[in-house]
Design an enzyme around this catalytic site. Structure first.
Site, PDB file in Angstrom:
ATOM      1  N   GLY A 168      -0.865 -61.592 -13.685  1.00  0.00           N
ATOM      2  CA  GLY A 168       0.123 -62.672 -13.573  1.00  0.00           C
ATOM      3  C   GLY A 168       0.215 -63.591 -14.765  1.00  0.00           C
ATOM      4  O   GLY A 168       0.450 -64.785 -14.602  1.00  0.00           O
TER       5      GLY A 168
ATOM      6  N   GLN B 149      -5.811 -69.537 -16.703  1.00  0.00           N
ATOM      7  CA  GLN B 149      -4.942 -70.497 -17.397  1.00  0.00           C
ATOM      8  C   GLN B 149      -4.364 -71.483 -16.394  1.00  0.00           C
ATOM      9  O   GLN B 149      -3.670 -72.406 -16.762  1.00  0.00           O
ATOM     10  CB  GLN B 149      -3.789 -69.755 -18.071  1.00  0.00           C
ATOM     11  CG  GLN B 149      -4.253 -68.751 -19.097  1.00  0.00           C
ATOM     12  CD  GLN B 149      -3.113 -67.834 -19.516  1.00  0.00           C
ATOM     13  OE1 GLN B 149      -2.340 -68.135 -20.410  1.00  0.00           O
ATOM     14  NE2 GLN B 149      -2.998 -66.708 -18.846  1.00  0.00           N
ATOM     15  N   ASN B 150      -4.638 -71.240 -15.109  1.00  0.00           N
ATOM     16  CA  ASN B 150      -4.054 -72.096 -14.089  1.00  0.00           C
ATOM     17  C   ASN B 150      -4.832 -73.397 -13.966  1.00  0.00           C
ATOM     18  O   ASN B 150      -6.040 -73.444 -14.201  1.00  0.00           O
ATOM     19  CB  ASN B 150      -4.018 -71.378 -12.739  1.00  0.00           C
ATOM     20  CG  ASN B 150      -3.092 -70.180 -12.782  1.00  0.00           C
ATOM     21  OD1 ASN B 150      -2.303 -70.051 -13.712  1.00  0.00           O
ATOM     22  ND2 ASN B 150      -3.192 -69.320 -11.794  1.00  0.00           N
TER      23      ASN B 150
ATOM     24  N   CYS C 206     -10.624 -99.166 -17.917  1.00  0.00           N
ATOM     25  CA  CYS C 206     -10.573 -99.946 -19.160  1.00  0.00           C
ATOM     26  C   CYS C 206      -9.184-100.523 -19.406  1.00  0.00           C
ATOM     27  O   CYS C 206      -8.972-101.279 -20.347  1.00  0.00           O
ATOM     28  CB  CYS C 206     -11.012 -99.090 -20.355  1.00  0.00           C
ATOM     29  SG  CYS C 206      -9.744 -97.960 -20.964  1.00  0.00           S
TER      30      CYS C 206
ATOM     31  N   SER D 231       2.174 -64.055 -18.590  1.00  0.00           N
ATOM     32  CA  SER D 231       3.224 -63.519 -19.446  1.00  0.00           C
ATOM     33  C   SER D 231       2.676 -63.143 -20.826  1.00  0.00           C
ATOM     34  O   SER D 231       3.329 -62.445 -21.588  1.00  0.00           O
ATOM     35  CB  SER D 231       4.354 -64.540 -19.594  1.00  0.00           C
ATOM     36  OG  SER D 231       3.830 -65.765 -20.059  1.00  0.00           O
TER      37      SER D 231
ATOM     38  N   ALA E 292       0.560 -59.729  -7.555  1.00  0.00           N
ATOM     39  CA  ALA E 292      -0.893 -59.893  -7.720  1.00  0.00           C
ATOM     40  C   ALA E 292      -1.657 -59.357  -6.506  1.00  0.00           C
ATOM     41  O   ALA E 292      -2.646 -58.632  -6.661  1.00  0.00           O
ATOM     42  CB  ALA E 292      -1.213 -61.372  -7.936  1.00  0.00           C
TER      43      ALA E 292
ATOM     44  N   HIS F 298      -7.240 -74.245 -19.327  1.00  0.00           N
ATOM     45  CA  HIS F 298      -6.205 -75.280 -19.530  1.00  0.00           C
ATOM     46  C   HIS F 298      -6.426 -76.528 -18.681  1.00  0.00           C
ATOM     47  O   HIS F 298      -5.502 -77.290 -18.458  1.00  0.00           O
ATOM     48  CB  HIS F 298      -4.816 -74.687 -19.249  1.00  0.00           C
ATOM     49  CG  HIS F 298      -4.420 -73.628 -20.238  1.00  0.00           C
ATOM     50  ND1 HIS F 298      -3.396 -72.734 -20.024  1.00  0.00           N
ATOM     51  CD2 HIS F 298      -4.913 -73.320 -21.462  1.00  0.00           C
ATOM     52  CE1 HIS F 298      -3.288 -71.919 -21.071  1.00  0.00           C
ATOM     53  NE2 HIS F 298      -4.205 -72.251 -21.950  1.00  0.00           N
TER      54      HIS F 298
HETATM   55  P1  NAD Z   1       4.024 -67.764 -17.130  1.00  0.00           P
HETATM   56  O1  NAD Z   1       4.897 -68.589 -16.204  1.00  0.00           O
HETATM   57  O2  NAD Z   1       4.325 -67.733 -18.551  1.00  0.00           O
HETATM   58  O3  NAD Z   1       4.050 -66.233 -16.647  1.00  0.00           O
HETATM   59  C1  NAD Z   1       3.880 -65.883 -15.316  1.00  0.00           C
HETATM   60  C2  NAD Z   1       3.734 -64.378 -15.233  1.00  0.00           C
HETATM   61  O4  NAD Z   1       3.489 -64.038 -13.878  1.00  0.00           O
HETATM   62  C3  NAD Z   1       4.966 -63.559 -15.677  1.00  0.00           C
HETATM   63  O5  NAD Z   1       4.554 -62.534 -16.550  1.00  0.00           O
HETATM   64  C4  NAD Z   1       5.508 -62.989 -14.368  1.00  0.00           C
HETATM   65  O6  NAD Z   1       6.091 -61.720 -14.549  1.00  0.00           O
HETATM   66  C5  NAD Z   1       4.252 -62.902 -13.537  1.00  0.00           C
HETATM   67  N1  NAD Z   1       4.465 -62.958 -12.093  1.00  0.00           N
HETATM   68  C6  NAD Z   1       5.468 -63.550 -11.396  1.00  0.00           C
HETATM   69  N2  NAD Z   1       5.288 -63.374 -10.070  1.00  0.00           N
HETATM   70  C7  NAD Z   1       4.129 -62.685  -9.930  1.00  0.00           C
HETATM   71  C8  NAD Z   1       3.401 -62.203  -8.798  1.00  0.00           C
HETATM   72  N3  NAD Z   1       3.819 -62.408  -7.531  1.00  0.00           N
HETATM   73  N4  NAD Z   1       2.261 -61.510  -9.020  1.00  0.00           N
HETATM   74  C9  NAD Z   1       1.805 -61.297 -10.286  1.00  0.00           C
HETATM   75  N5  NAD Z   1       2.465 -61.713 -11.370  1.00  0.00           N
HETATM   76  C10 NAD Z   1       3.602 -62.417 -11.206  1.00  0.00           C
HETATM   77  O7  NAD Z   1       2.538 -68.200 -16.829  1.00  0.00           O
HETATM   78  P2  NAD Z   1       1.246 -68.066 -17.720  1.00  0.00           P
HETATM   79  O8  NAD Z   1       1.216 -66.764 -18.434  1.00  0.00           O
HETATM   80  O9  NAD Z   1       0.108 -68.477 -16.881  1.00  0.00           O
HETATM   81  O10 NAD Z   1       1.567 -69.171 -18.797  1.00  0.00           O
HETATM   82  C11 NAD Z   1       0.617 -69.914 -19.218  1.00  0.00           C
HETATM   83  C12 NAD Z   1       0.804 -71.401 -18.824  1.00  0.00           C
HETATM   84  O11 NAD Z   1       1.361 -71.674 -17.540  1.00  0.00           O
HETATM   85  C13 NAD Z   1      -0.541 -71.983 -18.743  1.00  0.00           C
HETATM   86  O12 NAD Z   1      -0.611 -73.016 -19.663  1.00  0.00           O
HETATM   87  C14 NAD Z   1      -0.738 -72.507 -17.332  1.00  0.00           C
HETATM   88  O13 NAD Z   1      -1.542 -73.643 -17.381  1.00  0.00           O
HETATM   89  C15 NAD Z   1       0.623 -72.758 -16.907  1.00  0.00           C
HETATM   90  N6  NAD Z   1       0.958 -72.810 -15.460  1.00  0.00           N
HETATM   91  C16 NAD Z   1       0.007 -72.908 -14.473  1.00  0.00           C
HETATM   92  C17 NAD Z   1       0.369 -72.934 -13.117  1.00  0.00           C
HETATM   93  C18 NAD Z   1      -0.694 -73.042 -12.032  1.00  0.00           C
HETATM   94  O14 NAD Z   1      -1.737 -73.656 -12.252  1.00  0.00           O
HETATM   95  N7  NAD Z   1      -0.466 -72.424 -10.858  1.00  0.00           N
HETATM   96  C19 NAD Z   1       1.719 -72.832 -12.772  1.00  0.00           C
HETATM   97  C20 NAD Z   1       2.680 -72.734 -13.801  1.00  0.00           C
HETATM   98  C21 NAD Z   1       2.269 -72.699 -15.126  1.00  0.00           C
HETATM   99 ZN    ZN Z   2     -10.535 -95.847 -20.403  1.00  0.00          ZN
END
Ligand code: NAD
Ligand code: ZN
Length: 231
Positions: free
Chosen positions: A170, A85-86, A133, A172, A214, A103
């Site tokens: 990692g 999702q990152n 454009c 939620s 993680a 995403h």
């Molecule tokens: P979220 O922020 O909702 O949840 C993060 C989760 O990670 C939580 O459950 C938390 O307990 C856990 N966490 C925190 N520290 C951790 C660690 N050190 N090791 C393992 N787990 C840990 O994020 P999500 O569930 O990915 O939410 C989805 C949305 O967030 C997506 O749409 C995504 O695109 C976006 N997002 C992406 C990034 C990125 O690309 N790095 C950053 C922030 C949000």
């Molecule tokens: Zn364009």
């Protein structure tokens, strides 16, 4: 071994990238849910771009951490796919090839008029960036309320359905449809491993819940995989 891994913002937390819902997830007092929407962008594209430029800066300085690197290593000895999702691209920078980005990617742009997609690391030098454009470009990411890329979601369900081990790291588990994938994998007989410092909806179906970071969690799973022998 057929291993599929669903990753969320938490896998990049140890690289210094704030999660959305963590205490550092706010930007100038705004929540992600108030910025990552088509409505917010049409109302104030500059504000949304400023937020993405702040995130690009953090992500640009970040390096893949041990968790990203372990997953890249496993791809050499297992049939392994990452469904992320990152939007930060850190899995690919760690060397992973089999990555599905549900995403989008923060380094890509998409024209709001003609739909052209391109990569531009310097998009923040003049905001809002524009397409050739003339129309305003947006980050090529999926916002709240938008559909996921259909091929990515189709392939993710297919992979979840044939997983032997499905690892959830990692996330939620509140953003659909990604959060549903572990349930699909479970119903098709996969073992579910969950790595998260906090319990989530996925811990209920976990065969193994590693309540830790993680990198530590994946190190423990690495030991398990090695004790099971080559696949
Ligand atoms: P979220 O922020 O909702 O949840 C993060 C989760 O990670 C939580 O459950 C938390 O307990 C856990 N966490 C925190 N520290 C951790 C660690 N050190 N090791 C393992 N787990 C840990 O994020 P999500 O569930 O990915 O939410 C989805 C949305 O967030 C997506 O749409 C995504 O695109 C976006 N997002 C992406 C990034 C990125 O690309 N790095 C950053 C922030 C949000
Ligand atoms: Zn364009």
């Amino acid at each position: 071994m057929r291993i599929r891994v669903l990753t969320g913002a938490g896998i990049s937390a140890e690289s210094g990238i704030p999660t959305f819902r963590g205490k550092d997830g706010l930007w100038k007092g705004f929540r992600a849910e108030d910025l990552a929407t088509p409505q917010a962008f049409s109302k104030n594209p500059i504000k949304v771009w400023e937020w993405y430029c702040w995130r690009r800066q953090i992500i640009g300085q970040a390096e893949p951490n041990e968790a990203h690197k372990l997953l890249a290593d496993w791809e050499r000895s297992h049939d392994l796919w990452i469904i992320t999702q990152n939007v930060d691209g850190l899995h690919q920078r760690a060397g992973s090839k089999n990555v599905i980005e549900l995403h989008g990617n923060i380094w890509r742009l998409r024209c709001t008029a003609c739909g052209k997609v391109w990569e531009d690391e310097k998009a923040c030098s003049k905001i809002p960036p524009r397409c050739e454009c003339g129309a305003i470009a947006r980050p090529d990411v999926v916002w709240f309320g938008e559909a996921l890329p259909s091929e990515a979601i189709r392939k993710s369900y297919e992979l979840a359905g044939d997983a032997e081990i499905f690892i959830v790291v990692g996330t939620s588990g509140v953003v659909q449809p990604a959060a549903n994938l572990p349930f699909v994998a479970k119903s098709f007989g996969a073992r579910i491993y969950v790595v998260n410092p906090q319990p989530t909806i996925h811990t209920e179906i976990a065969d193994l819940f590693l309540q830790t970071s993680a990198s530590e969690g994946l190190r423990r799973i690495d030991e398990l995989l090695q004790s099971e022998g080559p696949s």
